[in-house]
Design a protein around this motif. Structure first.
Motif, PDB file in Angstrom:
ATOM      1  N   ASP A 187       0.848  -1.189   0.000  1.00 49.98           N
ATOM      2  CA  ASP A 187       0.000   0.000   0.000  1.00 49.98           C
ATOM      3  C   ASP A 187       0.887   1.245   0.000  1.00 49.98           C
ATOM      4  N   ARG A 188       1.064   1.827  -1.160  1.00 49.29           N
ATOM      5  CA  ARG A 188       2.004   2.943  -1.274  1.00 49.29           C
ATOM      6  C   ARG A 188       1.448   4.266  -0.756  1.00 49.29           C
ATOM      7  N   SER A 189       0.179   4.285  -0.321  1.00 50.11           N
ATOM      8  CA  SER A 189      -0.330   5.470   0.347  1.00 50.11           C
ATOM      9  C   SER A 189       0.213   5.557   1.770  1.00 50.11           C
ATOM     10  N   SER A 190       0.660   4.420   2.319  1.00 54.38           N
ATOM     11  CA  SER A 190       1.186   4.362   3.682  1.00 54.38           C
ATOM     12  C   SER A 190       2.696   4.143   3.725  1.00 54.38           C
ATOM     13  N   TRP A 191       3.277   3.643   2.623  1.00 56.58           N
ATOM     14  CA  TRP A 191       4.703   3.312   2.587  1.00 56.58           C
ATOM     15  C   TRP A 191       5.379   4.041   1.438  1.00 56.58           C
ATOM     16  N   GLU A 192       6.686   4.314   1.604  1.00 59.65           N
ATOM     17  CA  GLU A 192       7.452   4.955   0.545  1.00 59.65           C
ATOM     18  C   GLU A 192       8.769   4.220   0.336  1.00 59.65           C
ATOM     19  N   ALA A 193       9.177   4.145  -0.919  1.00 59.49           N
ATOM     20  CA  ALA A 193      10.470   3.542  -1.274  1.00 59.49           C
ATOM     21  C   ALA A 193      11.529   4.626  -1.164  1.00 59.49           C
ATOM     22  N   TYR A 194      12.434   4.485  -0.187  1.00 56.21           N
ATOM     23  CA  TYR A 194      13.396   5.549   0.078  1.00 56.21           C
ATOM     24  C   TYR A 194      14.830   5.169  -0.306  1.00 56.21           C
ATOM     25  N   ASP A 195      15.065   3.889  -0.552  1.00 56.47           N
ATOM     26  CA  ASP A 195      16.422   3.410  -0.864  1.00 56.47           C
ATOM     27  C   ASP A 195      16.315   2.470  -2.055  1.00 56.47           C
ATOM     28  N   LEU A 196      16.930   2.855  -3.166  1.00 51.27           N
ATOM     29  CA  LEU A 196      16.794   2.111  -4.421  1.00 51.27           C
ATOM     30  C   LEU A 196      18.164   1.793  -4.998  1.00 51.27           C
ATOM     31  N   ILE A 197      18.350   0.545  -5.408  1.00 46.33           N
ATOM     32  CA  ILE A 197      19.533   0.133  -6.177  1.00 46.33           C
ATOM     33  C   ILE A 197      19.032  -0.579  -7.420  1.00 46.33           C
ATOM     34  N   ILE A 198      19.565  -0.207  -8.577  1.00 48.17           N
ATOM     35  CA  ILE A 198      19.219  -0.905  -9.822  1.00 48.17           C
ATOM     36  C   ILE A 198      20.496  -1.228 -10.591  1.00 48.17           C
ATOM     37  N   ASN A 199      20.567  -2.445 -11.108  1.00 47.19           N
ATOM     38  CA  ASN A 199      21.613  -2.860 -12.055  1.00 47.19           C
ATOM     39  C   ASN A 199      20.948  -3.071 -13.408  1.00 47.19           C
ATOM     40  N   TYR A 200      21.392  -2.354 -14.432  1.00 46.66           N
ATOM     41  CA  TYR A 200      20.883  -2.537 -15.793  1.00 46.66           C
ATOM     42  C   TYR A 200      21.812  -3.501 -16.520  1.00 46.66           C
ATOM     43  N   LEU A 201      21.257  -4.585 -17.052  1.00 44.10           N
ATOM     44  CA  LEU A 201      22.080  -5.679 -17.556  1.00 44.10           C
ATOM     45  C   LEU A 201      22.011  -5.880 -19.066  1.00 44.10           C
ATOM     46  N   GLN A 202      20.892  -5.544 -19.690  1.00 46.08           N
ATOM     47  CA  GLN A 202      20.803  -5.603 -21.151  1.00 46.08           C
ATOM     48  C   GLN A 202      19.661  -4.724 -21.636  1.00 46.08           C
ATOM     49  N   GLU A 203      19.705  -4.408 -22.910  1.00 53.63           N
ATOM     50  CA  GLU A 203      18.700  -3.544 -23.509  1.00 53.63           C
ATOM     51  C   GLU A 203      17.365  -4.266 -23.675  1.00 53.63           C
ATOM     52  N   THR A 204      16.307  -3.479 -23.668  1.00 53.80           N
ATOM     53  CA  THR A 204      14.979  -3.954 -24.038  1.00 53.80           C
ATOM     54  C   THR A 204      14.437  -2.989 -25.081  1.00 53.80           C
ATOM     55  N   VAL A 205      13.794  -3.527 -26.107  1.00 53.10           N
ATOM     56  CA  VAL A 205      13.332  -2.691 -27.218  1.00 53.10           C
ATOM     57  C   VAL A 205      11.855  -2.947 -27.493  1.00 53.10           C
ATOM     58  N   ALA A 206      11.318  -2.217 -28.469  1.00 59.78           N
ATOM     59  CA  ALA A 206       9.895  -2.282 -28.790  1.00 59.78           C
ATOM     60  C   ALA A 206       9.442  -3.701 -29.114  1.00 59.78           C
ATOM     61  N   ALA A 207       8.227  -4.007 -28.695  1.00 62.98           N
ATOM     62  CA  ALA A 207       7.533  -5.267 -28.970  1.00 62.98           C
ATOM     63  C   ALA A 207       8.036  -6.442 -28.138  1.00 62.98           C
ATOM     64  N   GLU A 208       9.041  -6.216 -27.285  1.00 63.07           N
ATOM     65  CA  GLU A 208       9.482  -7.285 -26.394  1.00 63.07           C
ATOM     66  C   GLU A 208       8.602  -7.306 -25.145  1.00 63.07           C
ATOM     67  N   SER A 209       8.611  -8.442 -24.479  1.00 58.26           N
ATOM     68  CA  SER A 209       7.806  -8.641 -23.280  1.00 58.26           C
ATOM     69  C   SER A 209       8.740  -8.923 -22.106  1.00 58.26           C
ATOM     70  N   VAL A 210       8.446  -8.305 -20.955  1.00 62.23           N
ATOM     71  CA  VAL A 210       9.317  -8.429 -19.785  1.00 62.23           C
ATOM     72  C   VAL A 210       8.511  -8.941 -18.593  1.00 62.23           C
ATOM     73  N   ASP A 211       9.008 -10.018 -17.969  1.00 73.40           N
ATOM     74  CA  ASP A 211       8.404 -10.571 -16.759  1.00 73.40           C
ATOM     75  C   ASP A 211       9.093  -9.965 -15.540  1.00 73.40           C
ATOM     76  N   ILE A 212       8.307  -9.531 -14.567  1.00 75.25           N
ATOM     77  CA  ILE A 212       8.832  -8.887 -13.365  1.00 75.25           C
ATOM     78  C   ILE A 212       8.621  -9.821 -12.179  1.00 75.25           C
ATOM     79  N   TYR A 213       9.739 -10.249 -11.578  1.00 79.37           N
ATOM     80  CA  TYR A 213       9.711 -11.148 -10.424  1.00 79.37           C
ATOM     81  C   TYR A 213      10.092 -10.380  -9.171  1.00 79.37           C
TER      82      TYR A 213
END
Length: 245
Positions: A187-213
């Motif tokens: 519930d993001r009305s009560s919680w906030e994401a304050y610390d974020l780390i992201i590693n970008y590993l490869q490109e994604t382009v138009a018409a591709e589909s991405v699964d989020i785990y």
């Protein structure tokens, strides 16, 4: 403007940048930091157009962002940015975010790779003349490499659409943050994401589909994005959440 190797810009938080709590959205903040990075790089002659003439472009590899508090709608904030390392094709760029009274809002650090426009392979940074502030590091620390996650649950699948793409022709970095936070069931009305780390590993382009785990731990959540029906990850992320004050 730049002073002693540090680029300084100010911005007013507009309505398009904020969430329902009138705080700047994480995606808007990440996008703005990229704009700041681009403005400084352009000032140094190493922006998009300058690198394009050399057949190269910058790609964001990792970012770490940690906020003490978030600026609100109509606030004026100041951002300082500087380069702290240059090695081979890689460069660390850091950020400090301040309120008008000098109070620190948060800090960020990013790792960029210089790539060949022809084959997308790393290309060494050569003959730079700008200031590198090796001893000046942000409070959040440098962005680490994240491990792959095991037993993550499939949260959602996203089909890449035209509005996800940037001028390089691949998915804009900030879009991954948007996909991940939209997939979160907290519930993001009560919680906030304050610390974020992201590693970008490869490109994604138009018409591709991405699964989020996703995988929830005691004090943080891990995320891994993969192209549908492929085993190699597109990016990995770690987010820490806290109760809104």
């Amino acid at each position: 403007m730049e002073k002693d190797g540090v680029w300084r810009e100010s911005v007013r938080i507009s309505a398009s940048m904020v969430n329902l709590n009138k705080q700047i959205r994480l995606t808007a903040l990440c996008n703005f930091l990229q704009e700041i990075a681009g403005n400084h790089a352009r000032f140094l002659g190493m922006g998009y157009q300058g690198m394009q003439e050399r057949g190269q472009f910058w790609a964001l590899s990792r970012i770490k962002l940690e906020m003490q508090t978030f600026p609100l709608w109509l606030e004026d904030i100041h951002i300082h940015s500087w380069v702290s390392s240059i090695k081979g094709p890689f460069s660390h760029r850091n950020f400090l975010m301040l309120r008008e009274d000098g109070t620190e809002l948060g800090s960020a650090s990013s790792l960029w790779a210089l790539l060949s426009g022809e084959n997308r392979r790393p290309s060494r940074i050569q003959n730079h003349t700008f200031t590198v502030l090796e001893e000046k590091l942000p409070a959040c620390g440098l962005p680490p490499k994240l491990p792959n996650i095991q037993d993550g649950a499939l949260l959602r699948t996203h089909e890449v659409v035209f509005s996800d793409l940037d001028m390089i022709g691949h998915v804009n970095n900030g879009k991954y943050v948007e996909w991940i936070t939209d997939a979160v069931t907290t519930d993001r009305s009560s919680w906030e994401a304050y610390d974020l780390i992201i590693n970008y590993l490869q490109e994604t382009v138009a018409a591709e589909s991405v699964d989020i785990y996703g995988l929830a731990q005691d004090s943080y959540h891990l995320y891994e994005l993969k192209k549908t029906d492929q085993d190699q990850p597109v990016c990995r992320a770690k987010i820490r959440w806290r109760k809104r004050s």
